[in-house]
Design a protein around this motif. Structure first.
Motif, short mmCIF file in Angstrom:
data_model
loop_
_atom_site.label_atom_id
_atom_site.label_comp_id
_atom_site.label_asym_id
_atom_site.label_seq_id
_atom_site.Cartn_x
_atom_site.Cartn_y
_atom_site.Cartn_z
N ASN A 1 25.68 48.44 65.95
CA ASN A 1 27.02 48.82 66.43
C ASN A 1 27.72 49.76 65.45
N LEU B 1 33.83 42.14 67.35
CA LEU B 1 32.62 41.80 68.09
C LEU B 1 31.83 40.71 67.39
N ARG C 1 33.59 37.48 68.04
CA ARG C 1 33.41 37.05 69.42
C ARG C 1 32.01 36.50 69.68
N LYS C 2 30.99 37.14 69.07
CA LYS C 2 29.61 36.75 69.34
C LYS C 2 29.15 35.57 68.48
N PHE C 3 29.56 35.57 67.20
CA PHE C 3 29.03 34.55 66.28
C PHE C 3 30.08 33.52 65.85
N PHE D 1 23.03 42.92 64.23
CA PHE D 1 24.11 43.20 65.16
C PHE D 1 25.02 44.30 64.61
#
Length: 362
Positions: free
Chosen positions: A43, A54, A57-59, A39
């Motif tokens: 990015n 990010l 937020r994702k993990f 990830f």
């Protein structure tokens, strides 16, 4: 006093920042670091602060500002990250326009041999993906640049799909050294260790690395085992070689070998105006040097045979990177100029931009 007490109380209420968990601690807690590394790498066009947001937020985890860089370092150390240097389109086109026998010319904007090797590997990958026969016979000249090229090519092949090749025959173009640590054929390890999508067979050249005379070479070629290797040479589909340069400085690998086994040959080749070597054979400004200097490397092919291979539709790829000689690092422009003047011996070229510019300037 009241104001002072209030200020002291306010100061003591500030909490220290919580320590971020190390990558090892995250992994021990069951976090999939490979997913996060992927990830982060996808990015990299974003600022670090945004990447951290990010990831959170994702993990649902918080990383420190240094940890994305640590992930990059680990990914590079594991061979997962590769920088592909840009090509110089103008120089590439100029090489093709002035030398119509070239089928491909890739000029790499770099001073690093690894970047040149990766582009050579990408060209090999392109040829491999277009190959429409079940067998491919590849000849590799050996050496450090060739080893890096084959390593990168094998890595690309590992992830390739829909290849029509079922068996790859890898032919050694130069005889192996008796010392495995110095063997020019060390490149083959990458084709045997990787899980490639086809079977791989190695066709070695079981002879001494050097021979003293043409008659001795002729007798050697008739020996059992050796004869088989030479008999299979016409089956080669692609020949890949690098080249040594700056002969008088002693940068060439062949020059170093000659100094070990036959110092007088070095002087004789200097008198013959040798500037380097191609396919482990002396090369001058006017092309291959065929004078008998009392010693020569044992090679599967002579340079004089390459034009015939090219005429038969075979490919000859020359890979030229900045000189690897101790303390040198200079481009091989003079040698490239000589190769370009030798019509018909090479079909494909991958070279660094400085060498290409020097060769075209003359």
């Amino acid at each position: 006093m009241a104001k002072m007490a209030k200020k002291t109380a306010s100061h003591s209420s500030v909490r220290p920042l919580a320590r971020k968990r190390t990558l090892e601690e995250l992994q021990a807690a069951g976090v999939n670091l490979d997913e996060i590394m992927s990830f982060v790498c996808n990015n990299l066009d974003r600022p670090v602060g945004q990447i951290l947001e990010l990831v959170n937020r994702k993990f649902g985890i918080e990383l420190g500002r240094e940890q994305p860089y640590e992930m990059l370092r680990r990914g590079a150390a594991a061979g997962r990250l590769h920088y592909i240097s840009p090509l110089d389109s103008d120089l590439s086109v100029r090489l093709l326009e002035g030398h119509e026998w070239l089928r491909r010319a890739r000029v790499v904007r770099t001073s690093s041999a690894i970047d040149v090797a990766r582009h050579a590997a990408l060209l090999l990958l392109e040829l491999t993906q277009k190959w429409d026969k079940p067998e491919l016979h590849l000849g590799v000249a050996g050496g450090e640049l060739m080893a890096e090229t084959v390593r990168a090519w094998a890595g690309f092949l590992k992830q390739s799909t829909n290849l029509k090749i079922e068996r790859l025959f890898v032919h050694a173009l130069v005889a192996a050294s008796y010392d495995p640590r110095r063997s020019p054929n060390g490149f083959v390890q990458w084709l045997l260790e990787y899980a490639l999508p086809f079977k791989t067979e190695f066709v070695g050249l079981p002879t001494p690395a050097f021979i003293s005379s043409p008659s001795a070479l002729a007798a050697l070629r008739q020996m059992e085992g050796v004869r088989d290797a030479f008999d299979q040479a016409p089956s080669l589909d692609i020949v890949v070689t690098s080249a040594g340069a700056h002969w008088k400085r002693g940068c060439s690998g062949l020059n170093c070998k000659y100094r070990e086994v036959a110092p007088l040959a070095v002087r004789a080749l200097e008198d013959a105006e040798c500037i380097g070597d191609v396919l482990w054979q002396p090369f001058g400004a006017g092309g291959p040097i065929t004078a008998d200097v009392g010693v020569r490397a044992v090679t599967l092919l002579n340079l004089a045979e390459l034009p015939s291979l090219v005429s038969a539709g075979k490919r000859v790829l020359l890979v030229l990177a900045p000189c690897a000689g101790a303390g040198c690092g200079e481009p091989k422009g003079a040698l490239l100029r000589a190769v370009l003047g030798w019509r018909g011996g090479v079909t494909d070229l991958v070279v660094d931009a400085r060498a290409a510019a020097l060769a075209l300037r003359a």
